[in-house]
Design an enzyme around this catalytic site. Structure first.
Site, PDB file in Angstrom:
ATOM      1  CE  LYS A  42     -13.883  -2.745   1.005  1.00 42.89           C
ATOM      2  NZ  LYS A  42     -12.806  -2.046   1.605  1.00 42.89           N
ATOM      3  CE  LYS A  84      -6.543  -7.674  -1.464  1.00 45.22           C
ATOM      4  NZ  LYS A  84      -7.675  -6.790  -1.633  1.00 45.22           N
ATOM      5  CE  LYS A  91      -4.594  -1.694   1.670  1.00 42.43           C
ATOM      6  NZ  LYS A  91      -5.510  -1.123   1.923  1.00 42.43           N
TER       7      LYS A  91
END
Ligand code: ATP
Ligand code: MG
Length: 332
Positions: free
Chosen positions: A198, A195, A112
């Site tokens: 969102k 994966k 992230k």
């Protein structure tokens, strides 16, 4: 009844198929056999600085979607994380039990923070797994139903629980992850090695629960499938087809072997059309119920207040014990 704790971030206007299969469906099923605590992780969501109005809207949409997907306010305790102040308080205490190296090993932070560059990524993103440990431990949860991406965070949670217990005396239940192999990692349709997510999937790669049938069908028809034309599961050489097979298998309760037989010699077209119908049928009722629930904001907020009251009773109890164990002076 064993206690279950899990959460979802209000980081988008809709949940996606990975959230639904990897997490939400298990929560709904576990209501029958477990004591469920489910929360909207708004404290986690601010690690990526959403606009305040957007966060508020997404928090309500998330709650509505969970009720629409079958979370029953009578049998489950569904609440908003920031309503329970003790999460933040326990997070600080657990931060003080965590080693730098231990925190730095968390791969989600690496993923992230990649887009910000190492030194400009937020500290909140770095300490996120420790807040997550607090979320879980404060309810003395036995099981945490999640997708495979959360496995490492649950490991850290277990380590922190054990460390706290041995340093200060038995306080926390050491929780176990509950991860279903078939649905632990639903892949991005355009990038089957990643994966579905969102915040990092492209619009073409993600199937949103609240999306209309038209775009859902289109995306599935355009999903990256692999070379060849055989509909067979093969993680290594056909990750795209394997992902679609898994989706169809869990949504219809048909084994992958039976699906392979059904589509033998038919190519990808028919198969994808069927996957699309199955997904559309699974999402349509949730979308309709979500819209109804969102139309009555006052009632939605009332349900969340009921959840917060129940959650608060337990969080308060745990924190009283934690404060005493750590050596904080009681407030008279
Ligand atoms: P974000 O990109 O903002 O982190 P996300 O898509 O990862 O969003 P979360 O709210 O972080 O979703 O996770 C909610 C739950 O859904 C977690 O239990 C997580 O493990 C699960 N989950 C998320 N993505 C997938 C996926 N692709 N397959 C299976 N489970 C998933
Ligand atoms: Mg996530």
């Amino acid at each position: 009844r064993p206690r279950v704790l899990s959460g979802i971030q209000p980081t988008a206007d809709s949940f996606h198929l990975g959230n639904f299969l990897g997490a939400v469906r298990q929560w709904v099923e576990m209501q029958e056999t477990h004591e469920n605590f489910i929360f909207i992780a708004d404290l986690h969501a601010i690690t990526v600085h959403p606009a305040p109005a957007e966060l508020r809207r997404r928090t309500r949409v998330s709650a509505a979607q969970l009720f629409a997907a079958g979370i029953d306010p009578e049998r489950s305790t569904l609440f908003v994380q920031s309503h329970i102040r003790e999460h933040s308080e326990l997070a600080w205490i657990l931060i003080c039990q965590t080693g730098m190296g231990e925190a730095a090993r968390m791969t989600q932070f690496k993923d992230k923070s990649a887009k910000y560059g190492e030194s400009s990524a937020g500290v909140g993103l770095f300490t996120y797994p420790i807040l997550q440990a607090a979320d879980i431990l404060i309810y003395q949860a036995d099981q945490v139903p999640v997708g495979a991406d959360q496995k490492q965070h649950i490991e850290l949670t277990r380590d922190l629980a054990q460390r706290f217990n041995s340093r200060y005396g038995e306080t926390f239940t050491v929780p176990a992850p509950y991860i279903l192999k078939e649905v632990e990692r639903i892949a991005d349709l355009q990038d089957p090695l990643a994966k579905m997510s969102k915040s990092s999937s492209s619009p073409q790669g993600i199937l949103d629960v609240l999306e209309e049938p038209g775009p859902l069908r289109k995306k599935i028809m355009r999903a990256v499938t692999d070379t060849g034309s055989e509909v067979v599961a093969d993680e290594e050489n056909k990750p795209g087809v394997t992902n679609l097979l898994r989706i169809q298998s869990v949504l219809t309760g048909t084994s992958i072997a039976d699906l392979e037989k059904r589509y033998a010699g038919q190519g990808y077209g028919t198969f994808k059309k069927d996957v699309a119908e199955v997904v559309v049928d699974a999402f349509a009722p949730i979308r309709e119920r979500t819209e109804k629930l969102l139309a009555d904001e006052a009632e939605l907020d009332r349900l969340l207040a009921v959840g917060a009251r129940r959650a608060s009773a337990i969080a308060r109890q745990t924190m009283e014990a934690v404060r005493e164990r750590v050596g904080f002076l009681p407030q008279l």
